[in-house]
Design a protein around this motif. Structure first.
Motif, mmCIF file in Angstrom:
data_model
loop_
_atom_site.group_PDB
_atom_site.id
_atom_site.type_symbol
_atom_site.label_atom_id
_atom_site.label_comp_id
_atom_site.label_asym_id
_atom_site.label_seq_id
_atom_site.Cartn_x
_atom_site.Cartn_y
_atom_site.Cartn_z
ATOM 1 N N ALA A 152 -0.896 9.623 -1.913
ATOM 2 C CA ALA A 152 -0.444 8.543 -2.918
ATOM 3 C C ALA A 152 -1.295 7.214 -2.658
ATOM 4 C CB ALA A 152 0.843 8.276 -2.764
ATOM 5 N N PHE A 153 -1.357 6.761 -1.768
ATOM 6 C CA PHE A 153 -2.123 5.694 -1.246
ATOM 7 C C PHE A 153 -3.653 5.664 -1.849
ATOM 8 C CE2 PHE A 153 -5.324 3.588 1.698
ATOM 9 C CZ PHE A 153 -4.838 2.421 1.702
ATOM 10 N N GLU A 154 -4.264 7.005 -1.607
ATOM 11 C CA GLU A 154 -5.739 7.253 -2.168
ATOM 12 C C GLU A 154 -5.648 7.290 -3.472
ATOM 13 O OE1 GLU A 154 -8.895 10.198 -0.289
ATOM 14 O OE2 GLU A 154 -7.309 11.230 -1.341
ATOM 15 N N MET A 155 -4.763 7.985 -4.079
ATOM 16 C CA MET A 155 -4.988 7.992 -5.626
ATOM 17 C C MET A 155 -4.605 6.623 -6.237
ATOM 18 S SD MET A 155 -2.126 11.302 -5.902
ATOM 19 C CE MET A 155 -2.435 11.712 -7.801
ATOM 20 N N ASN A 163 10.201 8.597 -9.210
ATOM 21 C CA ASN A 163 9.431 7.336 -9.661
ATOM 22 C C ASN A 163 9.109 6.175 -8.848
ATOM 23 O OD1 ASN A 163 9.191 8.521 -12.249
ATOM 24 N ND2 ASN A 163 10.598 7.686 -13.182
ATOM 25 N N SER A 164 9.831 5.842 -8.043
ATOM 26 C CA SER A 164 9.882 4.701 -7.063
ATOM 27 C C SER A 164 9.444 5.258 -5.506
ATOM 28 C CB SER A 164 10.970 4.078 -6.726
ATOM 29 O OG SER A 164 12.099 4.821 -6.141
ATOM 30 N N THR A 165 9.048 6.488 -5.364
ATOM 31 C CA THR A 165 8.724 7.011 -4.151
ATOM 32 C C THR A 165 6.951 6.681 -3.795
ATOM 33 O OG1 THR A 165 10.150 8.794 -4.246
ATOM 34 C CG2 THR A 165 8.370 9.207 -2.703
ATOM 35 N N PRO A 166 6.181 6.633 -4.710
ATOM 36 C CA PRO A 166 5.006 6.184 -4.754
ATOM 37 C C PRO A 166 4.610 4.943 -4.179
ATOM 38 C CG PRO A 166 4.653 7.657 -6.443
ATOM 39 C CD PRO A 166 6.382 7.449 -6.044
ATOM 40 N N ARG A 167 5.481 3.983 -4.920
ATOM 41 C CA ARG A 167 5.467 2.664 -4.406
ATOM 42 C C ARG A 167 5.966 2.262 -3.085
ATOM 43 N NH1 ARG A 167 5.389 -1.904 -7.831
ATOM 44 N NH2 ARG A 167 5.899 -0.647 -9.777
ATOM 45 N N ILE A 195 3.205 3.516 -0.566
ATOM 46 C CA ILE A 195 2.045 2.612 -0.585
ATOM 47 C C ILE A 195 2.627 1.250 -0.134
ATOM 48 C CG2 ILE A 195 0.628 1.417 -2.112
ATOM 49 C CD1 ILE A 195 0.734 3.922 -4.042
ATOM 50 N N THR A 196 3.552 0.899 -0.280
ATOM 51 C CA THR A 196 4.137 -0.314 0.647
ATOM 52 C C THR A 196 3.975 -0.318 2.156
ATOM 53 O OG1 THR A 196 5.358 -0.953 -1.462
ATOM 54 C CG2 THR A 196 5.948 -2.092 0.942
ATOM 55 N N ALA A 197 4.753 0.501 2.599
ATOM 56 C CA ALA A 197 4.584 1.087 3.985
ATOM 57 C C ALA A 197 3.373 0.961 4.500
ATOM 58 C CB ALA A 197 5.510 2.424 4.234
ATOM 59 N N MET A 253 -8.017 4.477 -4.462
ATOM 60 C CA MET A 253 -9.315 4.788 -4.715
ATOM 61 C C MET A 253 -9.670 5.405 -5.951
ATOM 62 S SD MET A 253 -9.930 3.944 -1.731
ATOM 63 C CE MET A 253 -9.278 3.748 -0.037
ATOM 64 N N GLN A 254 -8.861 5.890 -6.630
ATOM 65 C CA GLN A 254 -8.935 6.471 -7.854
ATOM 66 C C GLN A 254 -8.267 5.730 -8.869
ATOM 67 O OE1 GLN A 254 -7.026 10.386 -7.763
ATOM 68 N NE2 GLN A 254 -7.930 10.706 -5.616
ATOM 69 N N GLY A 255 -7.428 4.466 -8.665
ATOM 70 C CA GLY A 255 -7.127 3.676 -9.688
ATOM 71 C C GLY A 255 -5.816 4.210 -10.575
ATOM 72 N N MET A 256 -5.257 5.211 -10.206
ATOM 73 C CA MET A 256 -3.911 5.697 -10.946
ATOM 74 C C MET A 256 -2.956 4.860 -10.694
ATOM 75 S SD MET A 256 -4.312 9.794 -9.691
ATOM 76 C CE MET A 256 -3.136 10.316 -10.924
ATOM 77 N N ASP A 257 -2.014 4.778 -11.680
ATOM 78 C CA ASP A 257 -0.647 4.012 -11.575
ATOM 79 C C ASP A 257 0.433 4.753 -10.953
ATOM 80 O OD1 ASP A 257 0.623 5.735 -13.793
ATOM 81 O OD2 ASP A 257 0.055 4.242 -15.341
ATOM 82 N N TYR A 258 1.543 4.136 -10.517
ATOM 83 C CA TYR A 258 2.648 4.751 -10.013
ATOM 84 C C TYR A 258 3.217 5.932 -10.617
ATOM 85 C CZ TYR A 258 2.423 0.912 -6.779
ATOM 86 O OH TYR A 258 2.359 -0.265 -5.828
ATOM 87 N N ALA A 259 3.428 5.733 -11.790
ATOM 88 C CA ALA A 259 3.703 6.922 -12.813
ATOM 89 C C ALA A 259 3.189 8.071 -12.585
ATOM 90 C CB ALA A 259 4.075 6.263 -14.417
#
Length: 186
Positions: free
Chosen positions: A137-140, A159-163, A166-168, A143-149
């Motif tokens: 998720a961090f890499e996406m 929906n909130s899991t990637p955020r 990434i925060t951690a 590095m890939q510029g994808m949004d959280y959704a």
């Protein structure tokens, strides 16, 4: 602490309704002022620590947001006179310009190498803990510029899991990049 509430008289006659005057011995007044000052300083230090922590997180987050652009700069910075015609510039101006680009490119190269080492360590830790999806998720995101959704959809998570992941990782990465404050060790 002796206090005295004065009834309304000619000294308090102009005060707003309901206001009373309190007489305190000087020592008690000074003690009260010192106590308030200590409380204010403690609150200021607490806020300063909170701000420092937020700044570290913010700086790490922004550094990672700029990572792809920094990598582009390293690969594409024009730092050789043969790469570009610097028409209208004297030899000295050309030399100054090119040296400036080289310095910038070198500083960016050092910082991205530092980031790469820290990110490799994050990836290693996530793999060792069998939490590779968090690193993915961090890499996406960075590095890939994808949004959280889109990341949530791709990784089949809430929906909130990637955020959250990434925060951690950003919090962990902050220490790897900037080190620890001596206050945290105590």
């Amino acid at each position: 602490m002796a206090t005295e509430i004065k009834p309304e008289n000619e000294e308090t006659a102009g005060a707003p309704e309901g206001e009373q005057w309190v007489a305190l011995p000087t020592a008690d007044f000074e003690q009260m002022i010192q106590k308030a000052a200590r409380a204010a300083v403690a609150e200021y230090k607490k806020q300063e620590e909170k701000d420092r922590k937020q700044n570290k997180y913010h700086n790490t987050f922004m550094l990672m947001k700029c990572y792809r652009d920094a990598a582009f700069h390293i690969e594409n910075a024009i730092s050789d006179g043969e790469q570009l015609e610097l028409a209208g510039m004297t030899d000295e101006q050309q030399r100054t310009y090119l040296e400036s680009i080289r310095r910038s490119r070198f500083k960016t190269l050092i910082m991205t190498a530092h980031i790469d080492k820290a990110v490799e360590e994050i990836e290693r830790r996530r793999k060792a803990a069998d939490r590779e999806v968090e690193y993915k998720a961090f890499e996406m995101y960075f590095m890939q510029g994808m949004d959280y959704a889109k990341i949530a959809e791709e990784l089949d998570t809430g929906n909130s899991t990637p955020r959250r992941w990434i925060t951690a990782i950003i919090n962990e990465l902050s220490v790897l990049l900037w080190g620890m404050d001596e206050d945290k060790i105590r």
